[in-house]
Design a protein around this motif. Structure first.
Motif, PDB file in Angstrom:
ATOM      1  N   ALA A  33       0.836  -1.202   0.000  1.00 45.31           N
ATOM      2  CA  ALA A  33       0.000   0.000   0.000  1.00 45.31           C
ATOM      3  C   ALA A  33       0.872   1.254   0.000  1.00 45.31           C
ATOM      4  CB  ALA A  33      -0.938  -0.002   1.204  1.00 45.31           C
ATOM      5  N   ARG A  34       1.929   1.249   0.778  1.00 41.16           N
ATOM      6  CA  ARG A  34       2.834   2.404   0.822  1.00 41.16           C
ATOM      7  C   ARG A  34       3.567   2.566  -0.502  1.00 41.16           C
ATOM      8  NH1 ARG A  34       6.486   1.692   5.832  1.00 41.16           N
ATOM      9  NH2 ARG A  34       7.386   3.622   5.053  1.00 41.16           N
ATOM     10  N   LEU A  35       3.949   1.457  -1.135  1.00 47.18           N
ATOM     11  CA  LEU A  35       4.611   1.528  -2.439  1.00 47.18           C
ATOM     12  C   LEU A  35       3.655   2.062  -3.506  1.00 47.18           C
ATOM     13  CD1 LEU A  35       6.588  -1.814  -2.310  1.00 47.18           C
ATOM     14  CD2 LEU A  35       7.592   0.477  -2.479  1.00 47.18           C
ATOM     15  N   GLY A  36       2.388   1.788  -3.368  1.00 45.51           N
ATOM     16  CA  GLY A  36       1.392   2.253  -4.319  1.00 45.51           C
ATOM     17  C   GLY A  36       1.085   3.735  -4.229  1.00 45.51           C
ATOM     18  N   GLN A  37       1.608   4.397  -3.214  1.00 42.65           N
ATOM     19  CA  GLN A  37       1.358   5.830  -3.025  1.00 42.65           C
ATOM     20  C   GLN A  37       2.398   6.701  -3.730  1.00 42.65           C
ATOM     21  OE1 GLN A  37       1.255   6.204   1.217  1.00 42.65           O
ATOM     22  NE2 GLN A  37      -0.814   5.362   1.378  1.00 42.65           N
ATOM     23  N   HIS A  38       3.196   6.093  -4.614  1.00 41.90           N
ATOM     24  CA  HIS A  38       4.242   6.810  -5.359  1.00 41.90           C
ATOM     25  C   HIS A  38       5.148   7.598  -4.411  1.00 41.90           C
ATOM     26  CE1 HIS A  38       2.061   5.668  -8.927  1.00 41.90           C
ATOM     27  NE2 HIS A  38       0.974   6.214  -8.422  1.00 41.90           N
ATOM     28  N   PRO A  39       5.897   6.896  -3.567  1.00 42.37           N
ATOM     29  CA  PRO A  39       6.732   7.577  -2.572  1.00 42.37           C
ATOM     30  C   PRO A  39       7.882   8.361  -3.212  1.00 42.37           C
ATOM     31  CG  PRO A  39       7.216   5.243  -2.627  1.00 42.37           C
ATOM     32  CD  PRO A  39       6.043   5.454  -3.524  1.00 42.37           C
ATOM     33  N   ASP A  40       8.288   9.411  -2.527  1.00 41.19           N
ATOM     34  CA  ASP A  40       9.441  10.180  -2.993  1.00 41.19           C
ATOM     35  C   ASP A  40      10.713   9.369  -2.727  1.00 41.19           C
ATOM     36  OD1 ASP A  40      10.578  10.815  -0.343  1.00 41.19           O
ATOM     37  OD2 ASP A  40       8.854  12.136  -0.112  1.00 41.19           O
ATOM     38  N   PRO A  41      11.852   9.773  -3.279  1.00 37.01           N
ATOM     39  CA  PRO A  41      13.089   8.971  -3.153  1.00 37.01           C
ATOM     40  C   PRO A  41      13.517   8.660  -1.715  1.00 37.01           C
ATOM     41  CG  PRO A  41      13.348  10.592  -4.877  1.00 37.01           C
ATOM     42  CD  PRO A  41      12.031  10.896  -4.203  1.00 37.01           C
ATOM     43  N   ASP A  42      13.327   9.605  -0.794  1.00 39.69           N
ATOM     44  CA  ASP A  42      13.715   9.352   0.600  1.00 39.69           C
ATOM     45  C   ASP A  42      12.845   8.262   1.226  1.00 39.69           C
ATOM     46  OD1 ASP A  42      15.712  11.265   0.501  1.00 39.69           O
ATOM     47  OD2 ASP A  42      14.391  12.863   1.229  1.00 39.69           O
ATOM     48  N   VAL A  43      11.552   8.340   0.977  1.00 42.30           N
ATOM     49  CA  VAL A  43      10.625   7.335   1.509  1.00 42.30           C
ATOM     50  C   VAL A  43      10.882   5.991   0.839  1.00 42.30           C
ATOM     51  CG1 VAL A  43       8.195   6.696   1.715  1.00 42.30           C
ATOM     52  CG2 VAL A  43       8.889   9.067   2.101  1.00 42.30           C
ATOM     53  N   LEU A  44      11.200   6.002  -0.446  1.00 42.45           N
ATOM     54  CA  LEU A  44      11.480   4.771  -1.167  1.00 42.45           C
ATOM     55  C   LEU A  44      12.716   4.066  -0.603  1.00 42.45           C
ATOM     56  CD1 LEU A  44      10.283   3.092  -3.440  1.00 42.45           C
ATOM     57  CD2 LEU A  44      11.769   4.314  -5.027  1.00 42.45           C
ATOM     58  N   THR A  45      13.701   4.838  -0.189  1.00 45.67           N
ATOM     59  CA  THR A  45      14.893   4.266   0.447  1.00 45.67           C
ATOM     60  C   THR A  45      14.508   3.549   1.742  1.00 45.67           C
ATOM     61  OG1 THR A  45      16.302   5.963  -0.512  1.00 45.67           O
ATOM     62  CG2 THR A  45      17.169   4.799   1.414  1.00 45.67           C
ATOM     63  N   GLN A  46      13.653   4.173   2.540  1.00 48.84           N
ATOM     64  CA  GLN A  46      13.191   3.546   3.782  1.00 48.84           C
ATOM     65  C   GLN A  46      12.349   2.310   3.484  1.00 48.84           C
ATOM     66  OE1 GLN A  46      13.989   4.157   7.013  1.00 48.84           O
ATOM     67  NE2 GLN A  46      12.840   2.276   7.380  1.00 48.84           N
ATOM     68  N   LEU A  47      11.508   2.380   2.453  1.00 45.65           N
ATOM     69  CA  LEU A  47      10.691   1.225   2.087  1.00 45.65           C
ATOM     70  C   LEU A  47      11.563   0.054   1.636  1.00 45.65           C
ATOM     71  CD1 LEU A  47       7.712   2.934   0.258  1.00 45.65           C
ATOM     72  CD2 LEU A  47       7.604   1.564   2.335  1.00 45.65           C
ATOM     73  N   ARG A  48      12.647   0.347   0.916  1.00 52.10           N
ATOM     74  CA  ARG A  48      13.562  -0.716   0.491  1.00 52.10           C
ATOM     75  C   ARG A  48      14.145  -1.420   1.722  1.00 52.10           C
ATOM     76  NH1 ARG A  48      16.763  -3.097  -3.050  1.00 52.10           N
ATOM     77  NH2 ARG A  48      16.194  -2.139  -4.996  1.00 52.10           N
ATOM     78  N   ALA A  49      14.518  -0.649   2.740  1.00 52.32           N
ATOM     79  CA  ALA A  49      15.047  -1.231   3.976  1.00 52.32           C
ATOM     80  C   ALA A  49      13.970  -2.053   4.690  1.00 52.32           C
ATOM     81  CB  ALA A  49      15.575  -0.134   4.893  1.00 52.32           C
ATOM     82  N   ASP A  50      12.744  -1.563   4.696  1.00 51.39           N
ATOM     83  CA  ASP A  50      11.642  -2.294   5.333  1.00 51.39           C
ATOM     84  C   ASP A  50      11.349  -3.598   4.602  1.00 51.39           C
ATOM     85  OD1 ASP A  50      11.404  -0.243   7.177  1.00 51.39           O
ATOM     86  OD2 ASP A  50       9.658   0.677   6.199  1.00 51.39           O
ATOM     87  N   VAL A  51      11.392  -3.557   3.262  1.00 48.93           N
ATOM     88  CA  VAL A  51      11.160  -4.764   2.472  1.00 48.93           C
ATOM     89  C   VAL A  51      12.276  -5.770   2.743  1.00 48.93           C
ATOM     90  CG1 VAL A  51      11.104  -5.686   0.116  1.00 48.93           C
ATOM     91  CG2 VAL A  51       9.775  -3.664   0.690  1.00 48.93           C
ATOM     92  N   LEU A  52      13.523  -5.316   2.775  1.00 55.78           N
ATOM     93  CA  LEU A  52      14.645  -6.219   3.068  1.00 55.78           C
ATOM     94  C   LEU A  52      14.469  -6.869   4.438  1.00 55.78           C
ATOM     95  CD1 LEU A  52      17.418  -7.483   2.514  1.00 55.78           C
ATOM     96  CD2 LEU A  52      18.433  -5.374   3.416  1.00 55.78           C
ATOM     97  N   GLN A  53      14.096  -6.077   5.438  1.00 58.54           N
ATOM     98  CA  GLN A  53      13.900  -6.619   6.781  1.00 58.54           C
ATOM     99  C   GLN A  53      12.794  -7.667   6.801  1.00 58.54           C
ATOM    100  OE1 GLN A  53      12.312  -3.904   9.667  1.00 58.54           O
ATOM    101  NE2 GLN A  53      13.170  -5.080  11.381  1.00 58.54           N
ATOM    102  N   LEU A  54      11.674  -7.365   6.170  1.00 57.23           N
ATOM    103  CA  LEU A  54      10.552  -8.306   6.148  1.00 57.23           C
ATOM    104  C   LEU A  54      10.912  -9.586   5.407  1.00 57.23           C
ATOM    105  CD1 LEU A  54       7.624  -8.962   6.821  1.00 57.23           C
ATOM    106  CD2 LEU A  54       6.988  -7.867   4.675  1.00 57.23           C
TER     107      LEU A  54
END
Length: 80
Positions: free
Chosen positions: A44-65
């Motif tokens: 859902a967060r990825l579908g919100q077209h995140p800006d580059p800073d948020v996308l970096t955090q999402l990449r870390a969250d995806v790796l952790q999960l």
């Protein structure tokens, strides 16, 4: 028994992929097969077209999960 729950904070991977940039698409595809409840929220967060800073955090969250779900080696393989 598992139930399907429609919720605003859980997105459909196909819907997110429909208009995703390449980096977002890679993260969505990496989450394929992950049944953890947090995976839906990340989609859902990825579908919100995140800006580059948020996308970096999402990449870390995806790796952790993915690491928690499949192990470190498989997580890294999925994110390549």
């Amino acid at each position: 028994m598992l139930e399907h729950i429609d919720s605003e904070d859980i997105a459909n991977a196909a819907a997110v992929l429909a208009d995703a940039d390449p980096e977002t698409a890679a993260l969505v595809e990496a989450l394929e097969g992950c049944r953890h409840p947090k995976a839906g929220r990340l989609l859902a967060r990825l579908g919100q077209h995140p800006d580059p800073d948020v996308l970096t955090q999402l990449r870390a969250d995806v790796l952790q999960l993915l690491t928690l779900t499949f192990g470190r080696a498989e997580a890294l393989r999925r994110l390549q």
